[in-house]
Design a protein around this motif. Structure first.
Motif, PDB file in Angstrom:
ATOM      1  N   VAL A   1      -6.697  -3.050   1.525  1.00  0.00           N
ATOM      2  CA  VAL A   1      -5.614  -2.411   0.771  1.00  0.00           C
ATOM      3  C   VAL A   1      -6.101  -2.037  -0.628  1.00  0.00           C
ATOM      4  O   VAL A   1      -5.846  -0.938  -1.130  1.00  0.00           O
ATOM      5  CB  VAL A   1      -4.392  -3.336   0.692  1.00  0.00           C
ATOM      6  CG1 VAL A   1      -3.347  -2.767  -0.276  1.00  0.00           C
ATOM      7  CG2 VAL A   1      -3.773  -3.522   2.069  1.00  0.00           C
ATOM      8  N   LEU A   2      -6.818  -2.955  -1.265  1.00  0.00           N
ATOM      9  CA  LEU A   2      -7.302  -2.708  -2.625  1.00  0.00           C
ATOM     10  C   LEU A   2      -8.255  -1.519  -2.664  1.00  0.00           C
ATOM     11  O   LEU A   2      -8.138  -0.648  -3.532  1.00  0.00           O
ATOM     12  CB  LEU A   2      -8.009  -3.964  -3.155  1.00  0.00           C
ATOM     13  CG  LEU A   2      -8.611  -3.853  -4.561  1.00  0.00           C
ATOM     14  CD1 LEU A   2      -7.526  -3.590  -5.585  1.00  0.00           C
ATOM     15  CD2 LEU A   2      -9.386  -5.118  -4.910  1.00  0.00           C
ATOM     16  N   MET A   3      -9.190  -1.449  -1.710  1.00  0.00           N
ATOM     17  CA  MET A   3     -10.166  -0.362  -1.719  1.00  0.00           C
ATOM     18  C   MET A   3      -9.514   0.987  -1.410  1.00  0.00           C
ATOM     19  O   MET A   3      -9.902   2.008  -1.960  1.00  0.00           O
ATOM     20  CB  MET A   3     -11.283  -0.655  -0.709  1.00  0.00           C
ATOM     21  CG  MET A   3     -12.227  -1.772  -1.140  1.00  0.00           C
ATOM     22  SD  MET A   3     -13.142  -1.398  -2.663  1.00  0.00           S
ATOM     23  CE  MET A   3     -12.237  -2.375  -3.870  1.00  0.00           C
ATOM     24  N   ARG A   4      -8.504   0.985  -0.543  1.00  0.00           N
ATOM     25  CA  ARG A   4      -7.819   2.254  -0.271  1.00  0.00           C
ATOM     26  C   ARG A   4      -7.019   2.709  -1.492  1.00  0.00           C
ATOM     27  O   ARG A   4      -6.978   3.889  -1.818  1.00  0.00           O
ATOM     28  CB  ARG A   4      -6.897   2.107   0.926  1.00  0.00           C
ATOM     29  CG  ARG A   4      -6.023   3.327   1.133  1.00  0.00           C
ATOM     30  CD  ARG A   4      -5.774   3.631   2.559  1.00  0.00           C
ATOM     31  NE  ARG A   4      -4.571   4.459   2.706  1.00  0.00           N
ATOM     32  CZ  ARG A   4      -4.108   4.899   3.855  1.00  0.00           C
ATOM     33  NH1 ARG A   4      -4.738   4.572   4.964  1.00  0.00           N
ATOM     34  NH2 ARG A   4      -3.027   5.643   3.914  1.00  0.00           N
ATOM     35  N   ALA A   5      -6.396   1.763  -2.187  1.00  0.00           N
ATOM     36  CA  ALA A   5      -5.676   2.116  -3.411  1.00  0.00           C
ATOM     37  C   ALA A   5      -6.652   2.610  -4.474  1.00  0.00           C
ATOM     38  O   ALA A   5      -6.382   3.593  -5.178  1.00  0.00           O
ATOM     39  CB  ALA A   5      -4.904   0.908  -3.925  1.00  0.00           C
TER      40      ALA A   5
ATOM     41  N   LEU B   1       0.824  -1.198   0.000  1.00  0.00           N
ATOM     42  CA  LEU B   1       0.000   0.000   0.000  1.00  0.00           C
ATOM     43  C   LEU B   1       0.866   1.258   0.000  1.00  0.00           C
ATOM     44  O   LEU B   1       0.613   2.208  -0.744  1.00  0.00           O
ATOM     45  CB  LEU B   1      -0.921   0.001   1.212  1.00  0.00           C
ATOM     46  CG  LEU B   1      -1.839   1.219   1.366  1.00  0.00           C
ATOM     47  CD1 LEU B   1      -2.748   1.380   0.152  1.00  0.00           C
ATOM     48  CD2 LEU B   1      -2.657   1.119   2.644  1.00  0.00           C
ATOM     49  N   SER B   2       1.917   1.253   0.813  1.00  0.00           N
ATOM     50  CA  SER B   2       2.807   2.407   0.885  1.00  0.00           C
ATOM     51  C   SER B   2       3.489   2.677  -0.446  1.00  0.00           C
ATOM     52  O   SER B   2       3.572   3.828  -0.893  1.00  0.00           O
ATOM     53  CB  SER B   2       3.860   2.181   1.976  1.00  0.00           C
ATOM     54  OG  SER B   2       4.782   3.249   2.008  1.00  0.00           O
ATOM     55  N   ASP B   3       3.968   1.620  -1.104  1.00  0.00           N
ATOM     56  CA  ASP B   3       4.623   1.784  -2.401  1.00  0.00           C
ATOM     57  C   ASP B   3       3.669   2.375  -3.427  1.00  0.00           C
ATOM     58  O   ASP B   3       4.044   3.257  -4.215  1.00  0.00           O
ATOM     59  CB  ASP B   3       5.159   0.435  -2.897  1.00  0.00           C
ATOM     60  CG  ASP B   3       6.356  -0.047  -2.092  1.00  0.00           C
ATOM     61  OD1 ASP B   3       6.925   0.761  -1.335  1.00  0.00           O
ATOM     62  OD2 ASP B   3       6.708  -1.243  -2.214  1.00  0.00           O
TER      63      ASP B   3
END
Length: 347
Positions: A191-195, A36-38
């Protein structure tokens, strides 16, 4: 083409969607946090590149090309993230699929509208070529034909495009999709939804700027509030503020168009038109030839810029379409989502 100023748009009257933006640390492994950070750091770097070094760069075709190229990179990155998450479509919740399909079809509509406007503006180059051809002669009849072509060019570029006017409703619906679906029992899904949230914010904003550039209306500019959680939020807020403020200043100044290359051509036309209409004085002959050369140069820059931006929009269209097709193909081969549900999503 300029219109009266409108109040800035503000959204989310139904509540704060950002309460779902911060994944609980206990749910995410270091590996997921790293992915997520990357992703968010890459998005931050792309947004930094969109911050104009000079206000005159805003709404140039080169800046718009950079913005569309940035969108392509972001959408490629989200596809890469999905692969790295090892999250097959069969493991997606149905509402995630709905989000992706609904957004992608609206993006295709926007791409088609943008392509139609770029093609329409570029068709005006035919009138300018006729002008330049006729001005190579000293014939009064040729000057009359050149003036007629300039009138036709003005009428052509100032005409409204209904497909651009319809973009506002599409953008409104995309803004509403910025509220994230709640994710339960799936760290990878969080993670997917935040991205996806970052992708949607960048996409909606860039598309709103494009629409404002072609409609000459601040109604199409969005003052999108964003969560402070992602690393890219500060850069986005700064970039949005600079770009929106400059666009509003340009529209409030009464300029006939805010697209810089088109404005340069229009300025050249304004210099030539009275000379063609009244006849060229021998004393002004050298100045007249300079204006003709200037019009040719500016027209070429406009045509090349429109062609290059059209290529980027086409690339984004193909990228969006291919991603949608891959998802639909995977859904058809998956037993976790019924065929009826998929059919409803497609409709």
């Amino acid at each position: 083409m300029s219109r009266p100023q409108d109040l800035p748009r503000r959204f989310f009257p139904f509540g704060n969607p950002f309460r779902m933006l911060s994944p609980k640390g206990s749910d995410l492994s270091p590996w997921l946090l790293s992915l997520l950070s990357d992703f968010e750091l890459l998005l931050e770097e792309r947004l930094k590149k969109l911050m104009p070094k000079n206000k005159d760069d805003i709404l140039t075709l080169s800046w718009m090309k950079l913005a569309m190229d940035s969108l392509c990179e972001t959408h490629n990155n989200i596809n890469t993230l999905i692969t790295e998450l090892q999250l097959p479509v069969s493991d997606w919740e149905e509402k995630w699929v709905d989000v992706y399909l609904n957004i992608s079809v609206k993006l295709l509509d926007l791409c088609n509208a943008f392509s139609s406007e770029l093609t329409r503006l570029n068709q005006g180059d035919l009138f300018l070529k006729c002008v330049l051809h006729n001005l190579q002669s000293d014939s009064g009849e040729k000057y009359l034909q050149a003036r007629s072509s300039l009138d036709s060019w003005r009428q052509h570029v100032n005409a409204n495009n209904p497909r651009i006017e319809n973009c506002r409703a599409v953008l409104d619906s995309l803004v509403k999709s910025l509220s994230l679906p709640k994710v339960k029992n799936s760290p990878k899904g969080k993670v997917l939804m935040r991205a996806f949230y970052g992708v949607k914010v960048q996409t909606v904003y860039i598309c709103s700027v494009f629409t404002a550039a072609w409609s000459d209306s601040t109604k199409d500019l969005f003052d999108l509030p964003v969560s402070e959680k992602p690393s890219w939020s500060k850069v986005f807020t700064e970039m949005r503020s600079v770009v929106n403020d400059e666009i509003r200043d340009m529209l409030s100044s009464g300029r006939t168009t805010i697209l810089k290359e088109l404005e340069s051509v229009d300025a050249s036309v304004e210099k030539l038109y009275p000379m063609i209409q009244d006849g060229v004085d021998p004393v002004e002959d050298e100045c007249f030839r300079d204006y003709v050369m200037e019009l040719g140069t500016q027209a070429e820059k406009l045509s090349q810029g429109l062609d290059q931006l059209l290529e980027e929009v086409d690339s984004f269209f193909k990228l969006t379409l291919s991603g949608r097709d891959v998802l639909l193909c995977n859904l058809r081969s998956s037993d976790s989502i019924s065929g009826d549900a998929v059919g409803e999503d497609v409709d």
